[in-house]
Design a protein around this motif. Structure first.
Motif, PDB file in Angstrom:
ATOM      1  N   THR A  55     -21.027   5.534  46.503  1.00 35.35           N
ATOM      2  CA  THR A  55     -21.624   7.000  47.127  1.00 35.35           C
ATOM      3  C   THR A  55     -20.491   8.066  46.866  1.00 35.35           C
ATOM      4  O   THR A  55     -20.887   9.066  46.549  1.00 35.35           O
ATOM      5  N   THR A  57     -18.213   9.257  48.668  1.00 35.79           N
ATOM      6  CA  THR A  57     -18.224  10.373  49.598  1.00 35.79           C
ATOM      7  C   THR A  57     -17.454   9.915  50.766  1.00 35.79           C
ATOM      8  O   THR A  57     -17.403   9.041  51.301  1.00 35.79           O
ATOM      9  N   PRO A 178     -23.484   6.660  52.715  1.00 36.76           N
ATOM     10  CA  PRO A 178     -22.112   6.842  53.095  1.00 36.76           C
ATOM     11  C   PRO A 178     -21.664   7.138  54.430  1.00 36.76           C
ATOM     12  O   PRO A 178     -20.633   6.630  54.724  1.00 36.76           O
TER      13      PRO A 178
END
Length: 318
Positions: A55, A57, A178
């Motif tokens: 992800t 993130t 995330p």
């Protein structure tokens, strides 16, 4: 329709505790023996790193400490206390003590989420604890104080984690994966020093061990925790907490099917009682009357009728 969607969400969320119940079989059959903390660490930390790499993130500054709190409560401290209780208490006793977790959620949700405590919720808590007792009780045993304290601490950690996850939610613009990865990394980092200092690394790793670790990482963490946090978002905290009681059900059934463990009539009754308790804890549908003559087309919530004009003694408007 809304109640049907909530019931479907509850069924999907229950898959997470079901997977966690299967990790007992995976741990005993596929992983190196006598290293439960290592298994928990390998289950959480690599899974979180995979999600973060996928992800890309990272949490912002306010979510750094929130992630550490949630990851510790939901994963790190909970799993550590769970294994301490399992080692120091005879079979099933830890699960019996930790079945008070919905009671903790009932109180915490009332204090921090404003949820109402209903009579059916109290009944469900009593039934859930009684069902787990029937499922795992092996007879009168001596209780170890540290083990009991660890089991109660584990139940309190999970209850607090569920409540805070519900209260804080997810940060704006951050997806479920995330958010799950943050907590898995935080929980894995909390577990890592205990696993290395208490148990250490195994001398050899077999192909079967690798299969077991892969199962724990992918199903036991990545998929199950994503499902779990999705359920916390969409269901009341108490309703989610009761779904955890499905874990000992799955562990018992798999032990009967694959490990030649016994399955008695009281255990079957316990399974039924747990299912009834979980259903009682789910949100009830809100009944609404059909649209009235003063409602707009398609309205399910009738508006109050217009007040009648005030008349004088002769039946004329003043």
């Amino acid at each position: 329709m809304k109640s049907g969607r909530q019931l479907l969400t509850a069924g999907v969320t229950a898959l997470a505790p079901a997977i966690w119940g299967s990790t007992y079989l995976a741990t005993t059959e596929w992983l190196p023996p006598d290293r439960p903390l290592l298994a928990a660490t390998v289950r959480a930390l690599p899974a979180g790193l995979i999600l973060l790499a996928f992800t890309r993130t990272l949490p912002t500054w306010i979510w750094l400490w929130r992630t550490l709190v949630l990851g510790t409560l939901n994963i790190g401290a909970f799993l550590f206390l769970l294994f301490v209780a399992a080692y120091r208490l005879p079979g099933g006793v830890a699960a019996m003590i930790m079945s008070v977790q919905p009671m903790f959620v009932l109180i915490l949700a009332a204090l921090f989420l404003g949820d109402r405590i209903r009579f059916t919720h109290v009944v469900a808590c009593v039934l859930g604890a009684g069902g787990v007792a029937l499922l795992v009780f092996k007879g009168i045993v001596a209780l170890d104080f540290v083990g009991v304290a660890a089991a109660l601490g584990g139940a309190a950690c999970m209850a607090t984690g569920i409540t805070l996850t519900k209260r804080w939610g997810r940060p704006d613009g951050v997806g479920l994966l995330p958010f799950t990865g943050w907590q898995l990394v935080a929980g894995g980092l909390v577990l890592l020093p205990f696993a290395l200092s208490i148990e250490g690394l195994p001398a050899t790793i077999t192909g079967t061990n690798l299969i077991g670790f892969a199962y724990l990482i992918l199903l036991g963490a990545v998929i199950s925790y994503a499902i779990w946090f999705r359920g916390i978002e969409r269901l009341p905290a108490l309703a989610v907490s009761f779904l955890v009681l499905g874990s000992p059900i799955v562990a018992t059934l798999l032990g009967y099917l694959f490990l030649h463990e016994t399955l008695s009539i009281p255990q079957l009754v316990g399974i039924l009682v747990i299912i009834v308790a979980a259903l009682l804890a789910q949100p009830r549908p809100v009944k609404t009357r059909g649209p009235g003559p003063h409602d707009p087309p398609g309205s399910d919530n009738p508006a109050p009728p217009e007040p009648k004009p005030v008349m004088d003694m002769e039946g004329k408007r003043p």
